[in-house]
Structure formats: structure tokens, C-alpha cells
Motif scaffolding. Structure first.
Motif, PDB file in Angstrom:
ATOM      1  N   LYS A 194       0.907  -1.324  -0.057  1.00 13.21           N
ATOM      2  CA  LYS A 194      -0.157  -0.054  -0.101  1.00 13.21           C
ATOM      3  C   LYS A 194       1.029   1.225  -0.126  1.00 13.21           C
ATOM      4  O   LYS A 194       1.867   1.376   0.751  1.00 13.21           O
ATOM      5  CB  LYS A 194      -0.959   0.050   1.307  1.00 13.21           C
ATOM      6  CG  LYS A 194      -2.180   0.882   1.265  1.00 13.21           C
ATOM      7  CD  LYS A 194      -2.929   0.662   2.504  1.00 13.21           C
ATOM      8  CE  LYS A 194      -3.906   1.785   2.418  1.00 13.21           C
ATOM      9  NZ  LYS A 194      -4.762   1.872   3.581  1.00 13.21           N
TER      10      LYS A 194
ATOM     11  N   VAL B  83       2.427   4.737   0.912  1.00 12.95           N
ATOM     12  CA  VAL B  83       2.150   5.772   1.942  1.00 12.95           C
ATOM     13  C   VAL B  83       1.765   7.093   1.646  1.00 12.95           C
ATOM     14  O   VAL B  83       2.235   7.548   0.413  1.00 12.95           O
ATOM     15  CB  VAL B  83       3.687   6.006   2.582  1.00 12.95           C
ATOM     16  CG1 VAL B  83       3.479   6.979   3.833  1.00 12.95           C
ATOM     17  CG2 VAL B  83       4.187   4.562   3.130  1.00 12.95           C
ATOM     18  N   PRO B  84       0.774   7.640   2.116  1.00 11.61           N
ATOM     19  CA  PRO B  84       0.251   8.877   1.758  1.00 11.61           C
ATOM     20  C   PRO B  84       1.206   9.943   1.555  1.00 11.61           C
ATOM     21  O   PRO B  84       1.991  10.150   2.463  1.00 11.61           O
ATOM     22  CB  PRO B  84      -0.936   9.199   2.597  1.00 11.61           C
ATOM     23  CG  PRO B  84      -1.029   8.165   3.499  1.00 11.61           C
ATOM     24  CD  PRO B  84       0.244   7.128   3.350  1.00 11.61           C
ATOM     25  N   LYS B  85       1.115  10.827   0.363  1.00 10.22           N
ATOM     26  CA  LYS B  85       2.085  11.966   0.308  1.00 10.22           C
ATOM     27  C   LYS B  85       1.524  13.067   1.129  1.00 10.22           C
ATOM     28  O   LYS B  85       0.457  13.601   0.739  1.00 10.22           O
ATOM     29  CB  LYS B  85       2.413  12.057  -0.973  1.00 10.22           C
ATOM     30  CG  LYS B  85       3.370  13.117  -0.992  1.00 10.22           C
ATOM     31  CD  LYS B  85       3.734  12.914  -2.920  1.00 10.22           C
ATOM     32  CE  LYS B  85       4.850  14.382  -3.031  1.00 10.22           C
ATOM     33  NZ  LYS B  85       5.994  14.411  -2.332  1.00 10.22           N
ATOM     34  N   TYR B  86       2.113  13.466   2.233  1.00 11.02           N
ATOM     35  CA  TYR B  86       1.550  14.583   3.119  1.00 11.02           C
ATOM     36  C   TYR B  86       2.086  15.918   2.621  1.00 11.02           C
ATOM     37  O   TYR B  86       3.209  16.221   2.185  1.00 11.02           O
ATOM     38  CB  TYR B  86       1.835  14.494   4.501  1.00 11.02           C
ATOM     39  CG  TYR B  86       0.883  13.365   5.190  1.00 11.02           C
ATOM     40  CD1 TYR B  86      -0.266  13.541   5.491  1.00 11.02           C
ATOM     41  CD2 TYR B  86       1.501  12.154   5.316  1.00 11.02           C
ATOM     42  CE1 TYR B  86      -1.078  12.508   6.227  1.00 11.02           C
ATOM     43  CE2 TYR B  86       0.797  11.189   5.999  1.00 11.02           C
ATOM     44  CZ  TYR B  86      -0.569  11.353   6.194  1.00 11.02           C
ATOM     45  OH  TYR B  86      -1.351  10.544   6.912  1.00 11.02           O
TER      46      TYR B  86
ATOM     47  N   THR C 277      -6.483  11.965   5.337  1.00 14.02           N
ATOM     48  CA  THR C 277      -5.711  11.931   6.775  1.00 14.02           C
ATOM     49  C   THR C 277      -4.718  13.106   6.902  1.00 14.02           C
ATOM     50  O   THR C 277      -4.599  13.861   5.943  1.00 14.02           O
ATOM     51  CB  THR C 277      -4.970  10.466   6.905  1.00 14.02           C
ATOM     52  OG1 THR C 277      -3.450  10.707   5.748  1.00 14.02           O
ATOM     53  CG2 THR C 277      -5.550   9.514   6.356  1.00 14.02           C
TER      54      THR C 277
ATOM     55  N   LYS D 281      -2.400   8.870  10.954  1.00 12.15           N
ATOM     56  CA  LYS D 281      -1.175   9.065  10.057  1.00 12.15           C
ATOM     57  C   LYS D 281      -1.004   7.574   8.858  1.00 12.15           C
ATOM     58  O   LYS D 281      -1.081   6.606   9.688  1.00 12.15           O
ATOM     59  CB  LYS D 281      -0.002   9.128  10.975  1.00 12.15           C
ATOM     60  CG  LYS D 281       1.319   9.335  10.408  1.00 12.15           C
ATOM     61  CD  LYS D 281       2.364   9.579  11.614  1.00 12.15           C
ATOM     62  CE  LYS D 281       3.639  10.020  10.715  1.00 12.15           C
ATOM     63  NZ  LYS D 281       4.608  10.241  11.980  1.00 12.15           N
ATOM     64  N   ASN D 282      -0.752   8.071   8.109  1.00 11.07           N
ATOM     65  CA  ASN D 282      -0.471   6.879   6.928  1.00 11.07           C
ATOM     66  C   ASN D 282      -1.693   5.788   6.958  1.00 11.07           C
ATOM     67  O   ASN D 282      -1.660   4.778   6.547  1.00 11.07           O
ATOM     68  CB  ASN D 282       0.680   6.126   7.157  1.00 11.07           C
ATOM     69  CG  ASN D 282       1.921   6.978   7.151  1.00 11.07           C
ATOM     70  OD1 ASN D 282       2.030   7.838   6.170  1.00 11.07           O
ATOM     71  ND2 ASN D 282       3.016   6.754   7.868  1.00 11.07           N
TER      72      ASN D 282
ATOM     73  N   GLU E 187      -1.798   4.705  11.789  1.00  9.65           N
ATOM     74  CA  GLU E 187      -1.012   5.092  12.837  1.00  9.65           C
ATOM     75  C   GLU E 187      -1.296   6.415  13.598  1.00  9.65           C
ATOM     76  O   GLU E 187      -1.831   7.168  12.839  1.00  9.65           O
ATOM     77  CB  GLU E 187       0.669   5.138  12.167  1.00  9.65           C
ATOM     78  CG  GLU E 187       1.162   4.144  11.431  1.00  9.65           C
ATOM     79  CD  GLU E 187       2.223   4.254  10.656  1.00  9.65           C
ATOM     80  OE1 GLU E 187       2.963   5.495  11.238  1.00  9.65           O
ATOM     81  OE2 GLU E 187       2.579   3.788   9.849  1.00  9.65           O
TER      82      GLU E 187
END
Lengths: 137, 330
Positions: free
Chosen positions: B19, B21-24, B191, B206-207, B210
Motif C-alpha cells: 500500500k 504511503v500517503p504523500k503529506y 488523513t 497517520k498513513n 498509525e
């Protein structure tokens, strides 16, 4: 007797060598390359200046012609040394931006609310344990 | 050859099945007289655009909530000379919540302390203006304090007896909630978090799974120095304290949270951090506790279901029984 290994061919060995070498180079770059740390200074919400944190220096921050703050840099770190919203000695009020001291980790900030200045670092090897900080408002 | 197939297959499998990782995207700023940070990731649209839209809202909120901005909605209400005044739904909500909490706390929390604030100079960020008023000035201002002087009729509010409202005790939490809702409206699975002057609302873990780690500033340390950590998957955390807007006169510390009965700050606590599922309590409970002290803090926390981490005037840590649920240890 057939001595040829069915699992490993010479190409497999070559692949392993490439993988190990690639991994080694990657780790080397990550570990031993100097940190490209920089400080980002925001004024009124916009990027005012990006300063590489690679030397000892002083910079002054202005809004138009109005002097607001002096920052000092050293390799990997930055701090505010003077801000025009100065201490009022009779009441021992501390000036938050100057009292913050050096920042070097990602996640640390220097804030001057009266001057609408935010300073943070990028590209630093270390970051704070926290993602955000709660403090009095 | 088999080895090569296994390795290549593994790499391809990893690319497809791990999966991402979201890019913040993070944006900092100074808004509403305080530091703001929004960190956000979404799979719907552009995170930067959403965050920029959120930042645009601050000027609207300033026009509503800043009691010292001439012409703002709250300024006009404070200067309405006791007349019924129609207010916006946003302002009405915060006034209602503040008055409800005032009743619940028997006036220990009271948003009608507005006239006391400029008396001390705490309505400005210019520290040169911060000073100790005379006892007579405080006594006179106290005549105009009392939540009982706030009347609400539909979407109208009337302030009697010359009271001035200052909604800082709940405003930041409420604005954090509105921005969290805005982010979730864009993408329910998005998120991140919203941080308005240390009041933090969680948009999503987070992600994706988390907790966000929030440091609690050491009230006698520097602004980047945490004394403890909170882990949050959702909800709100906020802090009240005596260490930013304060003066020390003849060795005594006076800060910006006033006891509505005396007009002075109390020295029971240095700092109170509150975790709550309700945004208004993440700030309001701390303000109440700074005024009311340890015993009342404990009782009220049980009543409204919040968790707290406080530091008393001796530097001792006091935690609610349920604090362990949120405490993050290194």
C-alpha cells in the motif's frame, strides 16, 4: 555427474552482486552524504527566503523597508537573535522567537506571531519525535 | 534461473501489493494571532489546493471572532449597547457552547471576561502593552462580567450590563473542528491534522492506521521542548497554560486566563492538556481547570469524559485515570 546448479546460474550470481552493490551504494549515500539542510522563512504566509544551513552567517528579515528580525545560521541550524517585538524588561516578558533558540530538526519551528514569521528546517537528518506540538493558546 | 524469477517476481509483487504511503502536504502560517499548521493527504484531488482553501477560511473566521477587530461580528456584538443582535450560525454555536459550559462550571469558565483583557494589554501581541492594572480598574471591569448577562433568542443575542464576550476559550477548538470537517468533506478517507495555536484536530490516522504523535510543550521549557507525548488517531487535543501571555510583577506571575470572580489569574496550575472527542472541550476544559484548580478539574473531567495531563504550580504531573489510553512513551 551433472555439477550444474539448477538454482544458481552465473547470471544469478551477477544479479546478487548488482543487488548487493546497489544496496551498499544507497546506504552509503544515505549515511555519509552531508545533510542538505535548509531553513525556510515564511513571512505573511509566503516564502520569504530559503537559506542553506551550511555556514555561519546572519540574515535580516524585512517587511518592505521595515526591519523585523535577525536570524543566525550555523551548519545544520538556525535561530532568531533579535526581533523588533522586544522584551519589556519591567515585566520580564520573554520573546518567544528568540527564546526558542537553535532549531535543527525537522518538525521544529521558530514563530514570531507579532511579525507573522514562521521558520522551519527541511532536509535535516533528524526529526522531532512529535508530529505536532500542543501548547497554551 | 529460478532465483532470478523469484527475485523479479517479488519486486513486481511488492510494487503492486504494498500500500503506498500517503504523500503529506504541510503548510505553516500565522493566522488569528497564532501559529497554524495543516498537514494533509488525500487521494481525491490535490492536497495543496484543499489546504490552501482551508487557509482562506481564516480571514472569514477573523471577521467573525476577533473581538478587537473593529467591524468584526463579535466586535459589533460587544458594542451593540444591549440591543438584540442577529449573529451568524457559526458565532451563535460558539456563544451557545460557551454559555452552556459556563453554566456547567458555575461560572468558573466564563466568556464574558472580555473587558478584563484589554485592561492587562493581553489583547495585543505587543508585549510592551502588557501590564498590571490597578485594583480599582479590575474592580470596575468586574462589574461587567457574568455569563448570566448573555441572552439568546433564536439567532439573536443580547449582551446586558455592558459585558464583552471573548470566545478564545472555545474558538480555536471549534475552528479546528470546522477545518477537519472541511477536509473530510473533500475526502472521507483523507488523513492529517489541523493545528491552530496548539489546538490540534485529527483529520485521520497517520498513513491510514498509525497515531499522530503530539508533544506537550514543557511549560518552563522552550517551544520545541516536549515534556510528554500524546498519541491520537482521532479527536482533539489542546492546552491551556501560564507561560506565553504573562507578566511577572514583584516576583508574581500573572497570565491571561482570569478568574471571573477576582479578575486575576490563579496559580494552581502551570499547564493543562486535554484530549477530547469534542473540539470545544479541548480548549474550554483547560481554561476552566486553570481557574478552578486540581480538585475541580478531576471532578469535571469525569463529568464530561475528557482525559487530561496537567502540571501543578510545584511542577508535579497530574494525570486523569484514563490518560494511559493516549499517552505515548518513547
Amino acid at each position: 555427474m551433472n555439477t550444474k546448479n539448477k538454482f544458481f546460474s552465473k547470471w544469478d550470481l551477477l544479479l546478487i552482486v548488482f543487488l548487493v552493490a546497489g544496496l551498499g551504494i544507497w546506504i552509503g549515500i544515505k549515511q555519509f552524504s552531508p545533510p542538505a539542510a535548509k531553513a525556510v522563512i515564511l513571512l505573511d504566509g509566503k516564502v520569504y527566503k530559503v537559506i542553506p544551513l551550511d555556514k555561519n552567517a546572519y540574515y535580516k528579515i524585512y517587511r518592505g523597508d521595515t526591519y523585523l528580525m535577525t536570524v543566525e545560521t550555523k551548519p545544520g541550524a538556525i535561530r532568531a537573535t533579535y526581533s523588533t517585538n522586544w522584551i519589556f524588561p519591567q515585566t520580564e516578558t520573554t520573546q518567544v522567537s528568540v527564546a526558542t533558540g537553535w532549531i535543527s530538526k525537522e518538525g521544529e519551528t521558530i514563530i514570531s506571531v507579532p511579525n507573522k514569521i514562521v521558520i522551519y528546517t527541511e532536509g535535516s537528518k533528524e526529526r522531532t519525535l512529535y508530529d505536532a506540538m500542543t501548547y497554551q493558546n | 534461473m529460478i532465483f532470478t524469477i523469484v527475485v523479479v517476481g517479488g519486486v513486481i509483487g511488492a510494487i503492486f501489493f504494498i500500500k503506498p504511503v500517503p504523500k503529506y502536504y504541510t503548510r505553516y502560517g500565522v493566522e488569528l494571532g497564532t501559529n497554524v499548521q495543516i498537514t494533509y493527504a488525500t487521494s481525491k484531488g490535490n492536497a495543496k489546493q484543499v489546504v490552501d482553501e482551508m487557509f482562506k477560511k481564516f480571514s472569514d473566521y477573523e471577521e467573525i471572532f476577533d473581538p478587537w477587530l473593529v467591524g468584526s461580528e463579535l466586535y459589533n456584538l460587544n458594542h451593540s449597547d444591549g440591543k438584540w443582535t442577529k449573529v451568524s450560525p457559526v458565532l451563535l454555536t460558539v456563544i451557545k457552547d460557551s454559555i452552556d459550559f459556563s453554566k456547567l462550571t458555575d461560572g468558573k469558565f466564563d466568556p464574558t471576561v472580555g473587558r478584563l483583557i484589554p485592561l492587562w494589554g493581553f489583547n495585543t501581541d505587543n508585549t510592551r502593552n502588557w501590564h498590571l492594572p490597578s485594583p480599582k480598574e479590575i474592580k470596575d471591569a468586574l462589574k461587567h462580567v457574568g455569563y448570566q448577562n448573555v441572552e439568546i433568542r433564536g439567532d439573536e443575542v443580547r449582551l446586558l450590563n455592558g459585558v464583552w464576550l471573548d470566545l478564545n476559550g472555545m474558538m480555536e477548538g471549534y475552528i479546528a473542528q470546522m477545518l477537519v470537517e472541511m477536509a473530510k468533506k473533500n475526502d472521507p478517507n483523507s488523513t492529517g491534522f489541523v493545528d491552530i495555536g496548539g489546538t490540534i484536530g485529527i483529520i485521520g490516522p497517520k498513513n491510514g492506521n498509525e497515531p499522530w504523535i503530539v508533544g506537550i510543550q514543557d511549560p518552563r521549557g522552550n517551544p520545541n521542548q516536549a515534556i510528554a507525548y500524546v498519541k491520537l488517531y482521532s479527536g482533539y487535543v489542546g492546552t491551556s497554560g501560564d507561560y506565553e501571555r504573562y507578566i511577572i510583577v514583584d516576583g508574581k506571575r500573572y497570565y491571561h486566563i482570569f478568574d471571573p470572580k477576582t479578575g486575576y489569574s490563579n496559580d494552581y496550575l502551570e499547564s493543562v492538556t486535554t484530549v477530547s472527542t469534542r473540539s470545544i472541550y479541548s480548549d474550554g476544559f483547560g481554561v476552566f481547570s486553570m481557574v478552578a484548580g486540581e480538585k475541580a478539574m478531576k471532578e469535571m473531567a469525569q463529568k464530561i469524559g475528557v482525559a487530561y495531563y496537567a502540571i501543578n504550580e510545584n511542577g508535579q504531573v497530574i494525570k486523569s485515570a484514563n490518560w494511559n489510553e493516549y499517552e505515548y512513551k518513547k
